[in-house]
Motif scaffolding. Structure first.
Motif, PDB file in Angstrom:
ATOM      1  N   ASN A 187      -1.420  16.672  -4.699  1.00  0.00           N
ATOM      2  CA  ASN A 187      -1.351  15.246  -5.014  1.00  0.00           C
ATOM      3  C   ASN A 187      -1.267  14.372  -3.766  1.00  0.00           C
ATOM      4  O   ASN A 187      -1.846  13.282  -3.735  1.00  0.00           O
ATOM      5  N   ALA A 188      -0.564  14.856  -2.742  1.00  0.00           N
ATOM      6  CA  ALA A 188      -0.464  14.079  -1.502  1.00  0.00           C
ATOM      7  C   ALA A 188      -1.833  13.895  -0.865  1.00  0.00           C
ATOM      8  O   ALA A 188      -2.177  12.810  -0.378  1.00  0.00           O
ATOM      9  N   LEU A 189      -2.656  14.966  -0.866  1.00  0.00           N
ATOM     10  CA  LEU A 189      -3.969  14.903  -0.214  1.00  0.00           C
ATOM     11  C   LEU A 189      -4.985  14.111  -1.034  1.00  0.00           C
ATOM     12  O   LEU A 189      -5.727  13.286  -0.490  1.00  0.00           O
ATOM     13  N   LEU A 190      -5.028  14.350  -2.344  1.00  0.00           N
ATOM     14  CA  LEU A 190      -6.063  13.710  -3.158  1.00  0.00           C
ATOM     15  C   LEU A 190      -5.802  12.229  -3.415  1.00  0.00           C
ATOM     16  O   LEU A 190      -6.738  11.460  -3.625  1.00  0.00           O
ATOM     17  N   THR A 191      -4.534  11.817  -3.419  1.00  0.00           N
ATOM     18  CA  THR A 191      -4.237  10.397  -3.704  1.00  0.00           C
ATOM     19  C   THR A 191      -4.130   9.539  -2.440  1.00  0.00           C
ATOM     20  O   THR A 191      -4.102   8.314  -2.541  1.00  0.00           O
ATOM     21  N   MET A 192      -4.087  10.154  -1.268  1.00  0.00           N
ATOM     22  CA  MET A 192      -3.888   9.370  -0.043  1.00  0.00           C
ATOM     23  C   MET A 192      -5.057   8.416   0.230  1.00  0.00           C
ATOM     24  O   MET A 192      -4.884   7.374   0.868  1.00  0.00           O
ATOM     25  N   PHE A 193      -6.250   8.754  -0.282  1.00  0.00           N
ATOM     26  CA  PHE A 193      -7.410   7.903  -0.001  1.00  0.00           C
ATOM     27  C   PHE A 193      -7.448   6.651  -0.884  1.00  0.00           C
ATOM     28  O   PHE A 193      -8.192   5.724  -0.590  1.00  0.00           O
ATOM     29  N   ILE A 194      -6.646   6.622  -1.957  1.00  0.00           N
ATOM     30  CA  ILE A 194      -6.618   5.427  -2.813  1.00  0.00           C
ATOM     31  C   ILE A 194      -6.089   4.222  -2.033  1.00  0.00           C
ATOM     32  O   ILE A 194      -6.780   3.196  -1.940  1.00  0.00           O
ATOM     33  N   PRO A 195      -4.894   4.292  -1.414  1.00  0.00           N
ATOM     34  CA  PRO A 195      -4.438   3.140  -0.616  1.00  0.00           C
ATOM     35  C   PRO A 195      -5.236   2.949   0.675  1.00  0.00           C
ATOM     36  O   PRO A 195      -5.397   1.817   1.141  1.00  0.00           O
ATOM     37  N   ILE A 196      -5.748   4.057   1.240  1.00  0.00           N
ATOM     38  CA  ILE A 196      -6.532   3.932   2.484  1.00  0.00           C
ATOM     39  C   ILE A 196      -7.794   3.110   2.225  1.00  0.00           C
ATOM     40  O   ILE A 196      -8.130   2.193   2.992  1.00  0.00           O
ATOM     41  N   LEU A 197      -8.501   3.414   1.133  1.00  0.00           N
ATOM     42  CA  LEU A 197      -9.725   2.672   0.795  1.00  0.00           C
ATOM     43  C   LEU A 197      -9.414   1.205   0.507  1.00  0.00           C
ATOM     44  O   LEU A 197     -10.152   0.311   0.917  1.00  0.00           O
ATOM     45  N   ASN A 199      -3.827  -0.258  -7.710  1.00  0.00           N
ATOM     46  CA  ASN A 199      -5.030  -0.245  -6.881  1.00  0.00           C
ATOM     47  C   ASN A 199      -6.071  -1.271  -7.328  1.00  0.00           C
ATOM     48  O   ASN A 199      -6.563  -2.069  -6.519  1.00  0.00           O
ATOM     49  N   LEU A 200      -6.417  -1.269  -8.610  1.00  0.00           N
ATOM     50  CA  LEU A 200      -7.477  -2.155  -9.094  1.00  0.00           C
ATOM     51  C   LEU A 200      -7.061  -3.614  -9.057  1.00  0.00           C
ATOM     52  O   LEU A 200      -7.885  -4.498  -8.822  1.00  0.00           O
ATOM     53  N   SER A 201      -5.773  -3.894  -9.273  1.00  0.00           N
ATOM     54  CA  SER A 201      -5.279  -5.277  -9.203  1.00  0.00           C
ATOM     55  C   SER A 201      -5.351  -5.820  -7.781  1.00  0.00           C
ATOM     56  O   SER A 201      -5.613  -6.999  -7.573  1.00  0.00           O
ATOM     57  N   VAL A 202      -5.101  -4.940  -6.805  1.00  0.00           N
ATOM     58  CA  VAL A 202      -5.130  -5.361  -5.394  1.00  0.00           C
ATOM     59  C   VAL A 202      -6.568  -5.463  -4.893  1.00  0.00           C
ATOM     60  O   VAL A 202      -6.960  -6.466  -4.281  1.00  0.00           O
ATOM     61  N   PHE A 247       0.816  -1.211   0.000  1.00  0.00           N
ATOM     62  CA  PHE A 247       0.000   0.000   0.000  1.00  0.00           C
ATOM     63  C   PHE A 247       0.855   1.269   0.000  1.00  0.00           C
ATOM     64  O   PHE A 247       0.421   2.306  -0.513  1.00  0.00           O
ATOM     65  N   ILE A 248       2.077   1.174   0.546  1.00  0.00           N
ATOM     66  CA  ILE A 248       3.012   2.308   0.445  1.00  0.00           C
ATOM     67  C   ILE A 248       3.417   2.505  -1.019  1.00  0.00           C
ATOM     68  O   ILE A 248       3.444   3.627  -1.518  1.00  0.00           O
ATOM     69  N   GLN A 249       3.719   1.385  -1.696  1.00  0.00           N
ATOM     70  CA  GLN A 249       4.071   1.464  -3.122  1.00  0.00           C
ATOM     71  C   GLN A 249       2.899   2.045  -3.930  1.00  0.00           C
ATOM     72  O   GLN A 249       3.089   2.898  -4.807  1.00  0.00           O
ATOM     73  N   MET A 250       1.693   1.596  -3.620  1.00  0.00           N
ATOM     74  CA  MET A 250       0.498   2.093  -4.305  1.00  0.00           C
ATOM     75  C   MET A 250       0.364   3.603  -4.131  1.00  0.00           C
ATOM     76  O   MET A 250       0.079   4.333  -5.103  1.00  0.00           O
ATOM     77  N   TYR A 251       0.580   4.091  -2.912  1.00  0.00           N
ATOM     78  CA  TYR A 251       0.445   5.518  -2.636  1.00  0.00           C
ATOM     79  C   TYR A 251       1.508   6.322  -3.390  1.00  0.00           C
ATOM     80  O   TYR A 251       1.198   7.335  -4.032  1.00  0.00           O
ATOM     81  N   ILE A 252       2.764   5.872  -3.326  1.00  0.00           N
ATOM     82  CA  ILE A 252       3.853   6.606  -3.985  1.00  0.00           C
ATOM     83  C   ILE A 252       3.624   6.665  -5.489  1.00  0.00           C
ATOM     84  O   ILE A 252       3.797   7.720  -6.113  1.00  0.00           O
TER      85      ILE A 252
END
Length: 316
Positions: free
Chosen positions: A156-166, A185-188, A102-107
């Motif tokens: 970008n930090a704020l708007l993308t942080m919810f992708i790995p969180i969700l 994201n979609l693969s996981v 999920f760290i990789q996904m966020y970065i």
């Protein structure tokens, strides 16, 4: 072990397995060679560019500071993706921990958006330089670059942080094999036994909001630049003006083209090998990173001269 209302039983997943190019195993070794070369080229070229801009006083200008930001983003994206992919290709080290995934996904999501935003700011820089040359030094200042950098990071930090969180909050029902080389994201999320509609729709909205708006603004910038250039009547003025945008335009064209190819291959996934978009996704994290400093280095006289000075100083 946890029972859910839909009758499924979830097992706590502590790690995932990246099932990378399983349909084309013979590709792995041969792909690892150019991938290794591109990775080393990206690291070396961006490193040289950053050191040159840092040490050469004549390059301490807003345009080159923006280029430094782009180089830093490229280095981080490469380091986030390529070493793990090479470890899978060479040593079959497919396992990745839950948190690392999920760290990789966020970065990946955050830094891809930051790169797109940097291209947009660089397009604005070229727009001011050509359309408002007399006001350039008062608009594009060091303070402007600092504010732009903060905007790039915050947006970008704020708007993308919810992708790995969700994705991390989903329940995973014992399945831990990701059909990808990276933690997309979609693969996981498809491994989850929960409804992933929110994940899909949020990623789609964020992608079109960030990348879509950036591409529209870049297009408008170059439209105004072209309009201004066509009005120039002095001999060679148009060619000179366009040459200052050439490097930037080439990189934006490549960045957007590979994204479009990736989108179309996902749309037409029944007609192409499932491994093809996966391979494109991996290459998208290394090819632009390798090309960016080379294109600017070749086409920008000041950077070439700075590198020559650096080499002369090093081998004196």
């Amino acid at each position: 072990m946890t029972a859910h209302q839909n009758g499924t039983t979830s097992v706590v997943v502590s790690d995932f397995l990246l099932n990378c190019l399983v349909r084309s195993p013979s590709w792995k070794f041969w792909l690892s060679l150019p991938l290794s070369f591109l990775f080393l080229l990206a690291m070396g070229a961006n490193g040289v560019l950053l050191v040159t801009i840092q040490l050469e006083a004549s390059l301490h200008e807003p345009m080159y500071y923006l280029l430094s930001i782009l180089s830093l983003l490229d280095i981080v994206l490469c380091l986030t993706v390529i070493p793990k992919v090479l470890a899978i290709f060479w040593f079959d080290l497919r396992s990745i921990s839950f948190s690392a995934c999920f760290i990789q996904m966020y970065i990946m999501n955050c830094f891809l958006g930051m790169e797109s935003c940097t291209f947009m700011v660089m397009a604005y820089d070229r727009y001011v330089a050509i359309c408002h040359p007399l006001r350039y030094s008062s608009i594009i200042t060091d303070q402007f670059v600092a504010r732009a950098a903060m905007f790039i990071l915050a947006r970008n930090a704020l708007l993308t942080m919810f992708i790995p969180i969700l994705s991390a909050q989903l329940h995973y029902c014992g399945k831990n094999i990701i059909e990808n080389c990276i933690c997309a994201n979609l693969s996981v999320s498809k491994l989850s036994c929960d409804n992933v509609f929110l994940n899909k729709i949020y990623q789609l909205i964020v992608a079109w909001t960030l990348l879509g708006s950036d591409l529209v603004l870049i297009f408008l910038s170059y439209l105004f630049i072209l309009k201004t250039v066509l009005r120039l009547k002095a001999k060679g003025a148009a060619a000179k003006a366009l040459s200052t945008c050439g490097s930037h335009f080439i990189l934006i064209l490549f960045f957007s083209t590979i994204l479009l190819v990736l989108v179309f291959t996902h749309i037409a996934k029944k007609k192409v090998s499932p491994d093809f978009p996966i391979l494109l996704n991996v290459l998208h994290h290394v090819i632009p990173a390798a090309l960016n400093p080379i294109v600017y280095g070749i086409r920008t006289q000041e950077i070439k001269e700075g590198i020559r000075k650096l080499l002369r100083r090093r081998f004196k």
